[in-house]
Design a protein around this motif. Sequence first.
Motif, PDB file in Angstrom:
ATOM      1  N   THR A   5       1.157  -1.350   0.075  1.00 44.09           N
ATOM      2  CA  THR A   5      -0.426  -0.018   0.318  1.00 44.09           C
ATOM      3  C   THR A   5       1.172   1.398  -0.250  1.00 44.09           C
TER       4      THR A   5
ATOM      5  N   ALA B 233       0.487   3.829  -3.052  1.00 34.86           N
ATOM      6  CA  ALA B 233       0.541   6.066  -2.521  1.00 34.86           C
ATOM      7  C   ALA B 233       1.224   6.537  -2.965  1.00 34.86           C
TER       8      ALA B 233
ATOM      9  N   ASN C  84      -4.890  11.352  -1.469  1.00 39.21           N
ATOM     10  CA  ASN C  84      -5.844   9.811  -1.021  1.00 39.21           C
ATOM     11  C   ASN C  84      -5.115  10.089   0.638  1.00 39.21           C
TER      12      ASN C  84
ATOM     13  N   ALA D  13      -6.350   4.165   0.469  1.00 39.39           N
ATOM     14  CA  ALA D  13      -4.947   5.113  -0.345  1.00 39.39           C
ATOM     15  C   ALA D  13      -4.330   4.559  -1.571  1.00 39.39           C
ATOM     16  N   LEU D  14      -5.834   3.784  -2.324  1.00 41.17           N
ATOM     17  CA  LEU D  14      -5.339   2.914  -3.319  1.00 41.17           C
ATOM     18  C   LEU D  14      -6.211   3.313  -4.659  1.00 41.17           C
TER      19      LEU D  14
END
Length: 453
Positions: A188, A192, A206, A235-236
């Motif tokens: 992650t 990110a 994000n 985050a993604l």
Amino acid sequence: MTDSPPLVATLLLVDDEPHVLSALRRELRREGYRLLTADNGKTALERMAEECIDAIISDALMPGMDGIELLAQVQRDWPECLRLLLTGKADLNAAVRAINEGRIYHYIAKPWDATELRQTLRLALSHQQAERERQRLETLTRAQNRELVALNANLEQRVADRTAELQQTANMLDAAYGDLEQSYVTATRVFASLINQRLPRHLQTNATVGNLLTAFAEQLGLDEESQRDLQMAAALYNLGKLTWNDHLLTTPSERLFAADRDAYRRYPETGESLLMALEHLEGTATIIRHHRERWNGSGFPDHLKEQAIPYGARLLSLAVDFIELQRGMILPRKVPRHSALALLEKFAGRVYDPALVAPFVELCLEQAPDLGVGGRKVLSLEPRKLEPGMQLAQDLHSPAGMLLLNQGKELSRGLIDKLIRLEELEDTRLTLLVHPAEESDAEPEPGTKTQTG
């Protein structure tokens, strides 16, 4: 041999005679231009200040400010705008004056020849576009030359720095694969970071989306696994945009058409596909795939509707749209925070889960987790309830989207009075997010919403 397609341009037509304006619009509408009109010089200058105008065609004789005076002021304030003078009299003195004072591109006599008028505009706009491209290329060339000089001056150091950066990235990846139980956390962070490398700073959403979802999940009492999946999704969620070019990344979604629109609609699926190999992120991948579905079934990629849309995807959709509206990533303008909340409420039951919109708006008004105020108290007040010494917790925009006051501005009695007068003049209602004056220990008035970041 066919004519080249007409240039897409914005034209301002100025004449105090309505039938002349109507005739000009009829002649030019088929050319594909965006046509604006004004019936006097003052109104024309107001339109120039509000819009991006490529060319202005003005009548020479008008009451008040005549066309020559108007074009002269346009030349001073907007020199790149093409200026054409329209007159019903073959007045050589007026032409000379217009050329000297307004530096006009062309002089058109009434009654005009329709073919000549269209050809004159096409030629003028083509010349303008060529000049703009020349200036762009000159600027680009100078920038590239400077970069090349700097690169040649310290190439060895750059290579060493780049090698160190690559080695550092390799070390991070080695550490990630060394601990499989924590692989989804490391992945992650890496993804990110890659996303943020591609995006301009003001489009890196994000972290803010993550703050919103953390607070919202706690308010809703979600379990630990659901909260983890939401955080990973925050985050993604735009991971699928890594394959886009820079133009697509920085263009508001409502401005995308044809192939660009198709590429935009594929990014949730692409994001899901990139995460499929990571077992711990299956829940996150599902949220990302469906966060662009709509409550009424008109979303994408699978046209799910209502309860068929995963719960986490419904939450992510609210947070993403709320932030991206304010950053200018959806509409071709930045939407003020209070207007963004109003849009979420407006589309409850069509785009968003109506059961989630109300608590989400309440959270944003009472806690404002997206503002990152770090625990400082925030009040939501109308201008008449403001007090000198209070400090703006967020930029204040007019209902039309114009910036009125910057975040951090300390309010004085004079500013507060101006805001009250603005409400009266514009017949509108303003709501300000402010930090209380440090020296004030007074409790807020009844009905005041108290927020903590």
